[in-house]
Scaffold this motif. Structure first.
Motif, PDB file in Angstrom:
ATOM      1  N   UNK A   1       0.837  -1.198   0.000  1.00  0.00           N
ATOM      2  CA  UNK A   1       0.000   0.000   0.000  1.00  0.00           C
ATOM      3  C   UNK A   1       0.868   1.242   0.000  1.00  0.00           C
ATOM      4  N   UNK A   2       0.370   2.255  -0.687  1.00  0.00           N
ATOM      5  CA  UNK A   2       1.053   3.541  -0.758  1.00  0.00           C
ATOM      6  C   UNK A   2       0.053   4.617  -0.378  1.00  0.00           C
ATOM      7  N   UNK A   3       0.493   5.544   0.424  1.00  0.00           N
ATOM      8  CA  UNK A   3      -0.341   6.679   0.798  1.00  0.00           C
ATOM      9  C   UNK A   3       0.272   7.958   0.236  1.00  0.00           C
ATOM     10  N   UNK A   4      -0.565   8.755  -0.390  1.00  0.00           N
ATOM     11  CA  UNK A   4      -0.133  10.019  -0.978  1.00  0.00           C
ATOM     12  C   UNK A   4      -0.947  11.152  -0.366  1.00  0.00           C
ATOM     13  N   UNK A   5      -0.265  12.226  -0.016  1.00  0.00           N
ATOM     14  CA  UNK A   5      -0.939  13.373   0.576  1.00  0.00           C
ATOM     15  C   UNK A   5      -0.474  14.636  -0.122  1.00  0.00           C
ATOM     16  N   UNK A   6      -1.423  15.346  -0.736  1.00  0.00           N
ATOM     17  CA  UNK A   6      -1.102  16.603  -1.411  1.00  0.00           C
ATOM     18  C   UNK A   6      -1.365  17.782  -0.480  1.00  0.00           C
ATOM     19  N   UNK A   7      -0.666  18.869  -0.756  1.00  0.00           N
ATOM     20  CA  UNK A   7      -0.913  20.124  -0.052  1.00  0.00           C
ATOM     21  C   UNK A   7      -0.451  21.274  -0.931  1.00  0.00           C
ATOM     22  N   UNK A   8      -0.848  22.476  -0.556  1.00  0.00           N
ATOM     23  CA  UNK A   8      -0.350  23.658  -1.239  1.00  0.00           C
ATOM     24  C   UNK A   8      -1.320  24.356  -2.164  1.00  0.00           C
ATOM     25  N   UNK A   9      -2.507  23.807  -2.335  1.00  0.00           N
ATOM     26  CA  UNK A   9      -3.473  24.480  -3.194  1.00  0.00           C
ATOM     27  C   UNK A   9      -4.005  25.749  -2.562  1.00  0.00           C
ATOM     28  N   UNK A  10      -4.789  26.488  -3.329  1.00  0.00           N
ATOM     29  CA  UNK A  10      -5.366  27.705  -2.799  1.00  0.00           C
ATOM     30  C   UNK A  10      -5.915  28.590  -3.888  1.00  0.00           C
ATOM     31  N   UNK A  11      -6.209  29.822  -3.514  1.00  0.00           N
ATOM     32  CA  UNK A  11      -6.745  30.823  -4.436  1.00  0.00           C
ATOM     33  C   UNK A  11      -5.645  31.812  -4.786  1.00  0.00           C
ATOM     34  N   UNK A  12      -5.472  32.054  -6.076  1.00  0.00           N
ATOM     35  CA  UNK A  12      -4.430  32.970  -6.525  1.00  0.00           C
ATOM     36  C   UNK A  12      -4.953  33.759  -7.721  1.00  0.00           C
ATOM     37  N   UNK A  13      -4.448  34.938  -7.909  1.00  0.00           N
ATOM     38  CA  UNK A  13      -4.835  35.731  -9.066  1.00  0.00           C
ATOM     39  C   UNK A  13      -4.074  35.265 -10.305  1.00  0.00           C
ATOM     40  N   UNK A  14      -4.651  35.526 -11.444  1.00  0.00           N
ATOM     41  CA  UNK A  14      -3.992  35.193 -12.704  1.00  0.00           C
ATOM     42  C   UNK A  14      -2.612  35.831 -12.744  1.00  0.00           C
ATOM     43  N   UNK A  15      -1.640  35.051 -13.200  1.00  0.00           N
ATOM     44  CA  UNK A  15      -0.257  35.502 -13.228  1.00  0.00           C
ATOM     45  C   UNK A  15       0.535  35.135 -11.989  1.00  0.00           C
ATOM     46  N   UNK A  16      -0.163  34.673 -10.972  1.00  0.00           N
ATOM     47  CA  UNK A  16       0.493  34.303  -9.720  1.00  0.00           C
ATOM     48  C   UNK A  16       1.094  32.909  -9.752  1.00  0.00           C
ATOM     49  N   UNK A  17       1.595  32.490  -8.588  1.00  0.00           N
ATOM     50  CA  UNK A  17       2.271  31.202  -8.477  1.00  0.00           C
ATOM     51  C   UNK A  17       1.770  30.425  -7.264  1.00  0.00           C
ATOM     52  N   UNK A  18       1.885  29.119  -7.370  1.00  0.00           N
ATOM     53  CA  UNK A  18       1.618  28.219  -6.252  1.00  0.00           C
ATOM     54  C   UNK A  18       2.599  27.069  -6.330  1.00  0.00           C
ATOM     55  N   UNK A  19       2.895  26.474  -5.195  1.00  0.00           N
ATOM     56  CA  UNK A  19       3.696  25.262  -5.176  1.00  0.00           C
ATOM     57  C   UNK A  19       2.922  24.173  -4.448  1.00  0.00           C
ATOM     58  N   UNK A  20       2.697  23.087  -5.156  1.00  0.00           N
ATOM     59  CA  UNK A  20       2.023  21.933  -4.583  1.00  0.00           C
ATOM     60  C   UNK A  20       3.051  20.911  -4.135  1.00  0.00           C
ATOM     61  N   UNK A  21       2.703  20.202  -3.078  1.00  0.00           N
ATOM     62  CA  UNK A  21       3.559  19.135  -2.569  1.00  0.00           C
ATOM     63  C   UNK A  21       2.780  17.833  -2.531  1.00  0.00           C
ATOM     64  N   UNK A  22       3.496  16.739  -2.707  1.00  0.00           N
ATOM     65  CA  UNK A  22       2.886  15.418  -2.615  1.00  0.00           C
ATOM     66  C   UNK A  22       3.879  14.516  -1.899  1.00  0.00           C
ATOM     67  N   UNK A  23       3.523  14.107  -0.704  1.00  0.00           N
ATOM     68  CA  UNK A  23       4.395  13.205   0.043  1.00  0.00           C
ATOM     69  C   UNK A  23       3.862  11.790  -0.058  1.00  0.00           C
ATOM     70  N   UNK A  24       4.781  10.850  -0.146  1.00  0.00           N
ATOM     71  CA  UNK A  24       4.404   9.446  -0.288  1.00  0.00           C
ATOM     72  C   UNK A  24       4.960   8.635   0.865  1.00  0.00           C
ATOM     73  N   UNK A  25       4.191   7.674   1.297  1.00  0.00           N
ATOM     74  CA  UNK A  25       4.651   6.747   2.320  1.00  0.00           C
ATOM     75  C   UNK A  25       4.134   5.364   1.971  1.00  0.00           C
ATOM     76  N   UNK A  26       4.754   4.363   2.559  1.00  0.00           N
ATOM     77  CA  UNK A  26       4.350   3.003   2.264  1.00  0.00           C
ATOM     78  C   UNK A  26       5.329   2.340   1.313  1.00  0.00           C
ATOM     79  N   UNK A  27       4.826   1.405   0.545  1.00  0.00           N
ATOM     80  CA  UNK A  27       5.686   0.580  -0.295  1.00  0.00           C
ATOM     81  C   UNK A  27       5.926   1.227  -1.653  1.00  0.00           C
TER      82      UNK A  27
END
Length: 123
Positions: free
Chosen positions: A1-27
């Motif tokens: 089994x593998x578990x994935x957890x995303x974070x970092x989303x949100x509301x941003x204006x056009x032209x802006x930036x975001x960084x998403x993360x995805x951590x994995x655990x398990x096999x």
């Protein structure tokens, strides 16, 4: 089994930036490919970008080239840096993992998914 957890989303204006993360655990395995897909309201899940974990080979959808960057981090974490965001980038972003790397852009070939993180780009 593998578990994935995303974070970092949100509301941003056009032209802006975001960084998403995805951590994995398990096999997980160094032979796996990690990918980001997105799904807008009423749309099918579409490929955004992927990375081969062992060699770091990257694959980008046309819509992501030049604006998005995928990278590997410590502790089985994958990052998606998104710059110059557009309203059409609005979607729920999912990270996934597949042992069948040749199908990196086919969501049906991914065995595990995170819960998704909402990205909203306002005009």
């Amino acid at each position: 089994q593998v578990q994935l957890v995303e974070s970092g989303g949100g509301l941003v204006q056009a032209g802006g930036s975001l960084r998403l993360s995805c951590s994995a655990s398990g096999r997980t395995s160094v032979t796996y490919v990690r990918g980001w897909f997105r799904q807008g309201a009423g749309k099918e899940r579409e490929f955004v970008v992927a990375i081969g974990w062992s060699a770091g080979t990257t694959y980008y959808a046309h819509s992501a080239k030049g604006r998005f960057t995928i990278s590997r981090g410590a502790k089985n974490t994958v990052y998606l840096q998104m710059n110059s965001l557009k309203p059409e980038d609005t979607a729920v972003y999912y990270c996934g993992i597949t042992p069948r790397g040749v199908y990196y852009n086919d969501y049906a070939q991914y065995d595990y998914w995170g819960q998704g993180t909402q990205v909203t780009v306002s005009s």
